[in-house]
Design a protein around this motif. Structure first.
Motif: not given
Length: 639
Positions: A406-411, A440-453, A464-472
């Protein structure tokens, strides 16, 4: 508009549990002693009751069914408000509500009883189980649609067309008749078992399989195998005598005091269950007790765990634990890192939720007799807070390096698992997001607003810090290639040029739409005064195109945007159809009208005005081409 958008939000995705490959250990926050957590919830119970009733009154929700349950029993079960206004009938614990897609939990329990009896195998191809069901899968020879795909929403089928949802089926319509309607919708859009997209059609087909294998009508098998053993005496799928005596009237939030008529659904196994808070609490107890009921074991703990476990998409194969299990979804809450399971339901006039946290041994049921989503989210948030009383917040994990994959995920990435092709054009914009590295991770930023880490905690997956589960996870989709699996959603990289193009098309609307509408008004006044110039015709055409576009886009939020409106001939569906055609015709006409103004504009200001109209015309034609590529111009949503 808030209600219209909120309705879309209930289409959630999730899942859990041990899977096909080893996953990184997910540390859970240190849990308070059971007695301490239980005491905290007990102390909060009186305040919870008062808060729910206060929210109900404040938001004018007619009636609620509520149950708070732990693994020892029912803590509180009640009805609040008025189930019916004429004649007055107070809601109680046995008042029956329409629970919508919570029906799919019942379906999955029914399927697992047959699996445990050795009469069904989740991996059996659908063609073998029910050869009478028509569907199209281009990969059927090597990757057949299997029973498990129907329950985990990984068949590749679309969700039901609006006209199917709006169809008021004849009372007692059989499953074979329902399956004969619009078989073309049952088409695998990608290789089955690779991506997830929620589809009510899968549940309908799975219920037909249950009926064939059990040798009796689906509703009768569910009664004998599920309702009777659990003591669910106020549950059923139809407008029968029990529902007529104990049922709560449903109401549209924007038409308070006007009860909706009972709508008979064609795909009734997927969303037509009527049930009470007491009966849903019994179903909740079955899940918390890992298959045990007051009358003995209905399922094994392994079967319940399997219901909570996603298995059949590429993310699950990589170790992702967030996603759809068998009719069972996963959600987090804030940054609690607690894993909640269950299902939501929504239909015209009603909303429901059954949710539980098995490691805490607690859960709740919330049934609402109108479709006010803002009220529902407030009520649900308060119930979640109650379940977490006495549970310490999760400690922030130490930052770790991103895994190599995942180190080259950026786009920029686009969403490639739309629920309906009908709405793909809007999802491509609403779900367009940028993934970028953070410590320590990745951030998903939505074009129309909002994000999750998502955080690295060892291994190749992000949590995911929301559920504590492997998510991505990073996956290789057979059609899309290099992709990211995020819970139940899949994303494909897109070029920056595509993003710029989308921003130009849609962002241009913020500039051109008001200018064109204003210019149209100015030209109308000039024409009335007898001073219209050579630019009147192209300006009027563009203003008309802008008006038609606005009418099309705002038809749902303003006139009502549910499947009930889009799926039949209404002002909403007519506005989308006629507005789209008008926009296309007038947009296509503008270049010709502008061509005819050559040499007829003498002043410098007029030439600047004509140049601006040329740019606006190019924008209209670009947007028209974009919408035509998705097949949504002149869309007859009722057909």
């Amino acid at each position: 508009m808030t209600r219209w958008l909120a309705g879309l939000c209930l289409t959630l995705a999730g899942g859990f549990v041990c899977g096909l490959h080893a996953a990184p250990t997910v540390p859970q926050p240190a849990l308070a002693l059971p007695a301490e957590a239980s005491a905290s919830r007990h102390a909060d119970l009186a305040a919870l009751k008062a808060d729910l009733e206060s929210i109900r009154r404040e938001t004018s929700v007619p009636a609620l069914g509520v149950a708070v349950v732990d693994d020892r029993g029912m803590v509180w079960v009640a009805g609040l408000g008025q189930a019916r206004q004429q004649p007055p009938q107070a809601a109680n614990a046995d008042t029956m509500f329409r629970v919508g897609s919570v029906s799919k939990l019942v379906l999955s329990v029914a399927v697992m009883t047959l699996v445990e009896q050795g009469r069904l195998d989740l991996n059996t191809p659908l063609r073998q189980l029910a050869p009478d069901i028509a569907f199209d899968n281009p990969w059927e020879a090597r990757h057949p649609v299997r029973l498990v795909h129907l329950l985990e929403h990984t068949s590749g089928w679309e969700d039901a067309h609006p006209s199917e949802v709006a169809f008021n089926a004849p009372k007692g319509m059989g499953l074979s008749e329902a399956l004969a309607r619009r078989p073309a919708t049952r088409q695998s859009r990608w290789v089955p078992g690779t991506r997830t997209a929620y589809s009510n059609l899968g549940a309908l087909a799975a219920a037909h399989v249950v009926a064939r294998v059990s040798g009796m009508p689906y509703e009768r098998y569910v009664q004998q195998a599920v309702f009777d053993p659990l003591g669910m005496t106020h549950s059923g799928f139809f407008d029968d005598e029990r529902m007529q005596r104990h049922g709560a009237n449903l109401h549209a939030a924007d038409r308070p005091g006007v009860p909706l008529p009972y709508a008979h659904m064609a795909d009734w196994p997927s969303g037509a269950l009527n049930s009470s808070a007491t009966d849903m609490a019994r179903m909740l107890q079955l899940l918390l007790r890992r298959g045990a009921s007051a009358h003995g074991a209905l399922l094994t703990a392994a079967s319940v765990q399997r219901m909570e476990t996603p298995h059949t998409n590429l993310g699950a194969a990589a170790g992702v634990r967030a996603g759809w299990g068998l009719g069972n979804e996963t959600s987090g809450f804030g940054t609690s890192s607690r894993t909640f399971h269950g299902h939501d339901g929504a239909l015209e006039g009603g909303i429901s939720r059954l949710v539980y946290e098995p490691t805490l041994g607690v859960g709740y049921v919330l049934l609402q007799s109108n479709d006010d989503f803002d009220a529902f989210f407030r009520l649900s948030r308060r119930l979640h807070q109650h379940l977490l009383k006495g549970v310490p917040p999760a400690a922030a994990p130490p930052a770790q390096a991103l895994p190599q994959a995942l180190q080259n995920v950026n786009g920029w990435y686009r969403h490639i698992t739309p629920r309906r092709e009908l709405t793909r054009f809007s999802e491509d914009l609403m779900e367009l997001s940028r993934f970028e590295p953070i410590p320590g991770g990745l951030r998903q930023r939505f074009l129309l607003g909002g994000e999750q880490r998502f955080l690295a905690q060892g291994g190749e997956l992000l949590v995911s810090p929301d559920s504590g589960l492997p998510t991505l996870a990073r996956v290789n989709d057979p059609l899309a290639g290099d992709s990211l699996q995020v819970g139940a959603n899949a994303y494909q990289p897109v070029s920056r040029l595509r993003v710029i193009g989308l921003l130009t098309l849609w962002g241009g609307g913020l500039l051109f739409l008001p200018l064109l509408l204003l210019s149209g008004l100015v030209m109308a006044v000039q024409r009335w005064r007898g001073r219209a110039g050579a630019l009147f015709a192209p300006t009027a055409a563009m203003a008309g195109a802008a008006s038609m576009l606005v009418a099309t886009l705002l038809a749902g939020p303003v006139l009502g945007g549910g499947d009930a409106e889009f799926g039949r001939w209404t002002w909403t569906s007519a506005s989308v159809w006629l507005g789209g055609l008008g926009f296309a015709g007038l947009s296509a006409l503008t270049p010709l009208l502008l061509w005819r103004t050559r040499g007829r504009v003498a002043t410098r200001a007029g030439r600047w005005g004509r140049a601006a109209l040329v740019v606006a015309s190019a924008w209209l034609l670009g947007l028209l081409a974009y919408l035509l590529s998705y097949g949504v111009v002149g869309l007859r949503t009722w057909a």
